[in-house]
Design a protein around this motif. Structure first.
Motif, PDB file in Angstrom:
ATOM      1  N   LEU A   1     -23.002  -5.241  -1.212  1.00  0.00           N
ATOM      2  CA  LEU A   1     -22.954  -4.892   0.202  1.00  0.00           C
ATOM      3  C   LEU A   1     -21.699  -4.078   0.484  1.00  0.00           C
ATOM      4  O   LEU A   1     -20.583  -4.529   0.231  1.00  0.00           O
ATOM      5  CB  LEU A   1     -23.004  -6.160   1.049  1.00  0.00           C
ATOM      6  N   THR A   2     -21.888  -2.877   0.969  1.00  0.00           N
ATOM      7  CA  THR A   2     -20.769  -1.972   1.257  1.00  0.00           C
ATOM      8  C   THR A   2     -20.809  -1.591   2.734  1.00  0.00           C
ATOM      9  O   THR A   2     -21.635  -2.104   3.495  1.00  0.00           O
ATOM     10  CB  THR A   2     -20.884  -0.681   0.431  1.00  0.00           C
ATOM     11  N   SER A   3     -19.939  -0.629   3.102  1.00  0.00           N
ATOM     12  CA  SER A   3     -19.919  -0.194   4.503  1.00  0.00           C
ATOM     13  C   SER A   3     -21.248   0.441   4.894  1.00  0.00           C
ATOM     14  O   SER A   3     -21.596   0.473   6.066  1.00  0.00           O
ATOM     15  CB  SER A   3     -18.784   0.802   4.720  1.00  0.00           C
TER      16      SER A   3
ATOM     17  N   VAL B   1     -12.568   0.435  -4.066  1.00  0.00           N
ATOM     18  CA  VAL B   1     -12.518  -0.015  -2.672  1.00  0.00           C
ATOM     19  C   VAL B   1     -13.750   0.426  -1.875  1.00  0.00           C
ATOM     20  O   VAL B   1     -14.067  -0.156  -0.834  1.00  0.00           O
ATOM     21  CB  VAL B   1     -11.212   0.412  -1.942  1.00  0.00           C
TER      22      VAL B   1
ATOM     23  N   GLU C   1     -11.699 -13.208   3.752  1.00  0.00           N
ATOM     24  CA  GLU C   1     -11.034 -12.745   2.524  1.00  0.00           C
ATOM     25  C   GLU C   1     -11.925 -12.552   1.313  1.00  0.00           C
ATOM     26  O   GLU C   1     -11.472 -12.706   0.179  1.00  0.00           O
ATOM     27  CB  GLU C   1      -9.832 -13.646   2.191  1.00  0.00           C
ATOM     28  N   ALA C   2     -13.197 -12.209   1.528  1.00  0.00           N
ATOM     29  CA  ALA C   2     -14.039 -11.829   0.396  1.00  0.00           C
ATOM     30  C   ALA C   2     -13.712 -10.383   0.036  1.00  0.00           C
ATOM     31  O   ALA C   2     -13.536  -9.548   0.908  1.00  0.00           O
ATOM     32  CB  ALA C   2     -15.514 -11.938   0.766  1.00  0.00           C
ATOM     33  N   GLN C   3     -13.601 -10.113  -1.261  1.00  0.00           N
ATOM     34  CA  GLN C   3     -13.294  -8.747  -1.701  1.00  0.00           C
ATOM     35  C   GLN C   3     -14.567  -7.983  -2.062  1.00  0.00           C
ATOM     36  O   GLN C   3     -14.607  -6.757  -2.001  1.00  0.00           O
ATOM     37  CB  GLN C   3     -12.352  -8.788  -2.911  1.00  0.00           C
TER      38      GLN C   3
ATOM     39  N   LYS D   1       2.344   1.783  -3.378  1.00  0.00           N
ATOM     40  CA  LYS D   1       1.316   2.301  -4.295  1.00  0.00           C
ATOM     41  C   LYS D   1       1.074   3.793  -4.047  1.00  0.00           C
ATOM     42  O   LYS D   1       1.029   4.591  -4.988  1.00  0.00           O
ATOM     43  CB  LYS D   1       0.016   1.511  -4.070  1.00  0.00           C
TER      44      LYS D   1
ATOM     45  N   THR E   1      -6.648   1.345   7.418  1.00  0.00           N
ATOM     46  CA  THR E   1      -5.369   1.358   6.712  1.00  0.00           C
ATOM     47  C   THR E   1      -5.062   0.009   6.037  1.00  0.00           C
ATOM     48  O   THR E   1      -3.950  -0.211   5.581  1.00  0.00           O
ATOM     49  CB  THR E   1      -4.210   1.700   7.661  1.00  0.00           C
TER      50      THR E   1
ATOM     51  N   ASP F   1      -5.896  -3.429   3.306  1.00  0.00           N
ATOM     52  CA  ASP F   1      -5.876  -3.553   1.841  1.00  0.00           C
ATOM     53  C   ASP F   1      -7.200  -4.104   1.295  1.00  0.00           C
ATOM     54  O   ASP F   1      -7.240  -4.633   0.185  1.00  0.00           O
ATOM     55  CB  ASP F   1      -4.687  -4.396   1.384  1.00  0.00           C
ATOM     56  N   PHE F   2      -8.271  -4.006   2.059  1.00  0.00           N
ATOM     57  CA  PHE F   2      -9.610  -4.446   1.611  1.00  0.00           C
ATOM     58  C   PHE F   2      -9.573  -5.890   1.097  1.00  0.00           C
ATOM     59  O   PHE F   2     -10.065  -6.186   0.014  1.00  0.00           O
ATOM     60  CB  PHE F   2     -10.171  -3.501   0.537  1.00  0.00           C
ATOM     61  N   ASN F   3      -8.965  -6.771   1.877  1.00  0.00           N
ATOM     62  CA  ASN F   3      -8.836  -8.190   1.507  1.00  0.00           C
ATOM     63  C   ASN F   3      -8.193  -8.370   0.138  1.00  0.00           C
ATOM     64  O   ASN F   3      -8.495  -9.312  -0.583  1.00  0.00           O
ATOM     65  CB  ASN F   3     -10.214  -8.881   1.532  1.00  0.00           C
ATOM     66  N   GLY F   4      -7.326  -7.435  -0.232  1.00  0.00           N
ATOM     67  CA  GLY F   4      -6.611  -7.549  -1.508  1.00  0.00           C
ATOM     68  C   GLY F   4      -7.286  -6.800  -2.641  1.00  0.00           C
ATOM     69  O   GLY F   4      -6.739  -6.748  -3.756  1.00  0.00           O
ATOM     70  N   LEU F   5      -8.437  -6.208  -2.391  1.00  0.00           N
ATOM     71  CA  LEU F   5      -9.188  -5.521  -3.459  1.00  0.00           C
ATOM     72  C   LEU F   5      -8.461  -4.268  -3.943  1.00  0.00           C
ATOM     73  O   LEU F   5      -8.606  -3.884  -5.105  1.00  0.00           O
ATOM     74  CB  LEU F   5     -10.581  -5.150  -2.932  1.00  0.00           C
ATOM     75  N   SER F   6      -7.674  -3.647  -3.071  1.00  0.00           N
ATOM     76  CA  SER F   6      -7.046  -2.371  -3.461  1.00  0.00           C
ATOM     77  C   SER F   6      -5.829  -2.564  -4.361  1.00  0.00           C
ATOM     78  O   SER F   6      -5.258  -1.605  -4.834  1.00  0.00           O
ATOM     79  CB  SER F   6      -6.648  -1.572  -2.209  1.00  0.00           C
ATOM     80  N   LYS F   7      -5.423  -3.841  -4.576  1.00  0.00           N
ATOM     81  CA  LYS F   7      -4.224  -4.054  -5.400  1.00  0.00           C
ATOM     82  C   LYS F   7      -4.507  -3.788  -6.871  1.00  0.00           C
ATOM     83  O   LYS F   7      -5.572  -4.086  -7.355  1.00  0.00           O
ATOM     84  CB  LYS F   7      -3.718  -5.473  -5.215  1.00  0.00           C
TER      85      LYS F   7
ATOM     86  N   THR G   1     -15.622  -0.946   7.170  1.00  0.00           N
ATOM     87  CA  THR G   1     -15.503  -0.658   5.735  1.00  0.00           C
ATOM     88  C   THR G   1     -16.315  -1.673   4.935  1.00  0.00           C
ATOM     89  O   THR G   1     -16.972  -2.544   5.500  1.00  0.00           O
ATOM     90  CB  THR G   1     -14.039  -0.755   5.263  1.00  0.00           C
ATOM     91  N   THR G   2     -16.202  -1.557   3.611  1.00  0.00           N
ATOM     92  CA  THR G   2     -16.920  -2.471   2.713  1.00  0.00           C
ATOM     93  C   THR G   2     -16.544  -3.932   2.959  1.00  0.00           C
ATOM     94  O   THR G   2     -17.374  -4.813   2.819  1.00  0.00           O
ATOM     95  CB  THR G   2     -16.582  -2.085   1.256  1.00  0.00           C
ATOM     96  N   THR G   3     -15.298  -4.191   3.330  1.00  0.00           N
ATOM     97  CA  THR G   3     -14.858  -5.578   3.490  1.00  0.00           C
ATOM     98  C   THR G   3     -14.663  -5.974   4.955  1.00  0.00           C
ATOM     99  O   THR G   3     -13.973  -6.951   5.247  1.00  0.00           O
ATOM    100  CB  THR G   3     -13.546  -5.828   2.731  1.00  0.00           C
ATOM    101  N   THR G   4     -15.245  -5.212   5.871  1.00  0.00           N
ATOM    102  CA  THR G   4     -15.047  -5.519   7.288  1.00  0.00           C
ATOM    103  C   THR G   4     -15.771  -6.792   7.715  1.00  0.00           C
ATOM    104  O   THR G   4     -16.965  -6.942   7.481  1.00  0.00           O
ATOM    105  CB  THR G   4     -15.522  -4.344   8.173  1.00  0.00           C
TER     106      THR G   4
ATOM    107  N   GLU H   1       0.840  -1.194   0.000  1.00  0.00           N
ATOM    108  CA  GLU H   1       0.000   0.000   0.000  1.00  0.00           C
ATOM    109  C   GLU H   1       0.882   1.253   0.000  1.00  0.00           C
ATOM    110  O   GLU H   1       0.614   2.211  -0.735  1.00  0.00           O
ATOM    111  CB  GLU H   1      -0.908  -0.034   1.241  1.00  0.00           C
TER     112      GLU H   1
ATOM    113  N   ASN I   1     -16.719 -11.725   4.564  1.00  0.00           N
ATOM    114  CA  ASN I   1     -15.756 -10.629   4.664  1.00  0.00           C
ATOM    115  C   ASN I   1     -14.605 -10.968   5.592  1.00  0.00           C
ATOM    116  O   ASN I   1     -13.461 -10.605   5.328  1.00  0.00           O
ATOM    117  CB  ASN I   1     -16.462  -9.355   5.141  1.00  0.00           C
TER     118      ASN I   1
END
Lengths: 241, 244
Positions: free
Chosen positions: A154-156, A95, A143-145, A63, B236, B238-244, B165-168, A60, A140
């Motif tokens: 489904l979002t925050s 994201v 490891e679900a993206q 990036k 902070t 990586d959204f379970n890898g989604l941000s890559k 967050t979305t992936t929490t 991160e 979630n």
């Protein structure tokens, strides 16, 4: 003679008692040793995951460094900077859940099942909302993206609400409850572990659960399509931010 | 003959039992004393392997905290440049900046402030040694509270300073709760939410609502809801890898 007998009997019995105790303690201390090994295992598992997290954090940072460099290089040219910002907007939308996500994943189908109902229904239909909530949460956490329920991302900001026994609302839309589809892009094996913890609950609601794997990267989870507006939340003060 | 021997057999048996008990007591006492001494020593030395791992874990965790701080700083730097571009008012930068800010708030990438509520929940007081799963907070209880807050119009939520967050995912790992992948948290759980304070409070405290169920049926502890301005830290990960 009688006294001697008594004395020897006493000694033998004391020895016997001690031996019994030692035997008991040995068995006992083995379990104590296990606890120590258990602690070590727990610590090393945590260490592995923290190291994994460290790699993600470095990625991160790498990036962000690139993005900042790109911003700084274009600061003299407003049009180019605006373009860089437009590119960044696409990343952020991804994201935040505002872009479609395509990849490998699983499709979970939950539907009314006579076979399951025959075995006995323990949970009332009104529990469906919380079970679906639990499944999404465990996806979630495993490891679900990106996850969608009946085509709604489904979002925050998402909610799942039980309106009545057979009516559910996801985000702000009513959905059917006799047959439900959840799509999730992410780590297939890990997500399956999370979802399978709910198989029994689903069965006890008189429903069946089927999990299909999509491994050719063709699974699509749609973008969040509700309007996004913040009335109360604002970025923390310019200087403190 | 057997009748004549009876008192002797009786004596032998009772003596055996008494001696065995005495021996048992003696060794238990010895064992106990030794175990206490050993336990005290163990606190200091532990298992060398576990101790080594614990030290390494502590180091990596500290490094990760610093990395998270760097990420927060870099995101602020980007936000500042976007703001400057918007202030200059050229091209479509102002609109872009507004969109960026909105979705960064939604994703949890920016620290946010605003009117909201704060409350703390904790396990019910149990008599020592007893265990009753209905009287402790589980992952689904926490997740349900988050859902209720959003139903009450929440715009951003944190649990013990971990942004939702979305992936929490919120999952129980032994006696602790894991949120956002790796952050292990334990009760008491402090919720902070930005949004209409009255609406969010009503959503939680409505008769027959979540707080009702939690306090009357489960005897879990919920603090008074405090209304007012709150500041929430950013996410902070990586959204379970989604941000890559």
């Amino acid at each position: 003679m009688d006294k001697k007998f008594k004395a020897s009997l006493f000694v033998v019995s004391v020895l016997l008692g001690s031996m019994l105790t030692v035997q008991f303690s040995t068995v006992h201390s083995r379990s104590a040793q296990n606890t120590i090994t258990g602690d070590y295992l727990q610590l090393s598992t945590e260490l592995t995951s923290e190291r994994e997290r460290q790699r993600a954090l470095y990625d991160e940072i790498h990036k962000l460094e690139g993005q900042i460099r790109s911003y700084q290089a274009k600061q003299g040219n407003q049009r180019e900077l605006a373009q860089a910002m437009a590119d960044e907007l696409e990343n952020i939308k991804t994201v935040a859940g505002l872009s479609e996500v395509k990849g490998n994943g699983i499709v979970i189908t939950i539907e009314d099942s006579f076979e399951a109902a025959e075995k006995g229904v323990v949970y009332e239909p009104s529990h469906l909302g919380s079970i679906l909530h639990g499944i999404v949460n465990y996806l979630n956490g495993n490891e679900a993206q990106a996850v969608s329920l009946e085509g709604h991302r489904l979002t925050s900001l998402s909610t799942i609400r039980s309106i009545s026994d057979y009516n559910l609302q996801v985000n702000t839309v009513m959905i059917r409850t006799d047959k439900l589809t959840i799509k999730a892009v992410g780590n297939i094996d890990q997500m399956k572990v999370g979802v399978n913890t709910f198989a029994d609950y689903v069965g006890m609601m008189g429903k069946s659960m089927k999990i299909e794997e999509v491994k050719d990267g063709s699974l699509i989870v749609p973008a969040y399509d509700e309007p996004v507006e913040f009335k109360y939340a604002q970025p923390e003060g310019d200087n403190k931010l | 003959m057997p009748q004549k021997l009876n008192p002797r057999v009786k004596l032998t048996i009772s003596l055996t039992v008494i001696s065995a008990i005495l021996g048992l007591m003696l060794s238990t006492q010895y064992k106990h004393t030794r175990a206490t001494a050993q336990m005290q020593a163990q606190v200091l030395t532990a298992d060398p392997k576990a101790k080594y791992t614990a030290e390494q874990l502590k180091k990596v965790k500290e490094e990760n905290m610093q990395l998270e701080a760097s990420i927060e700083k870099m995101r602020k730097q980007m936000f500042d440049i976007e703001k400057q571009a918007a202030d200059a008012g050229k091209s479509n930068a102002p609109e872009l900046k507004d969109e960026l800010t909105k979705y960064k708030i939604m994703a949890g990438l920016l620290p946010v402030k605003g009117q909201g509520i704060t409350f703390t929940v904790s396990d019910s007081q149990l008599e020592s040694g007893s265990y009753d799963p209905s009287r402790i907070w589980h992952d689904y209880d926490l997740r349900m509270l988050v859902n209720e807050l959003y139903l009450g119009g929440a715009e951003a939520v944190t649990i013990n300073n971990n942004r939702v967050t979305t992936t929490t995912g919120i999952m129980c790992i032994g006696p602790t709760v894991m949120i956002n992948g790796r952050q292990k948290i334990a009760p008491p759980f402090e919720f902070k939410a930005i949004g209409n304070p009255r609406m969010m409070s009503d959503a939680l405290t409505v008769q027959g609502g979540v707080f009702d169920a939690i306090t009357t049926q489960r005897h879990l502890t919920v603090s008074k809801i405090k209304q007012g301005p709150v500041i929430l830290p950013p996410y902070t990960g990586d959204f379970n890898g989604l941000s890559k």
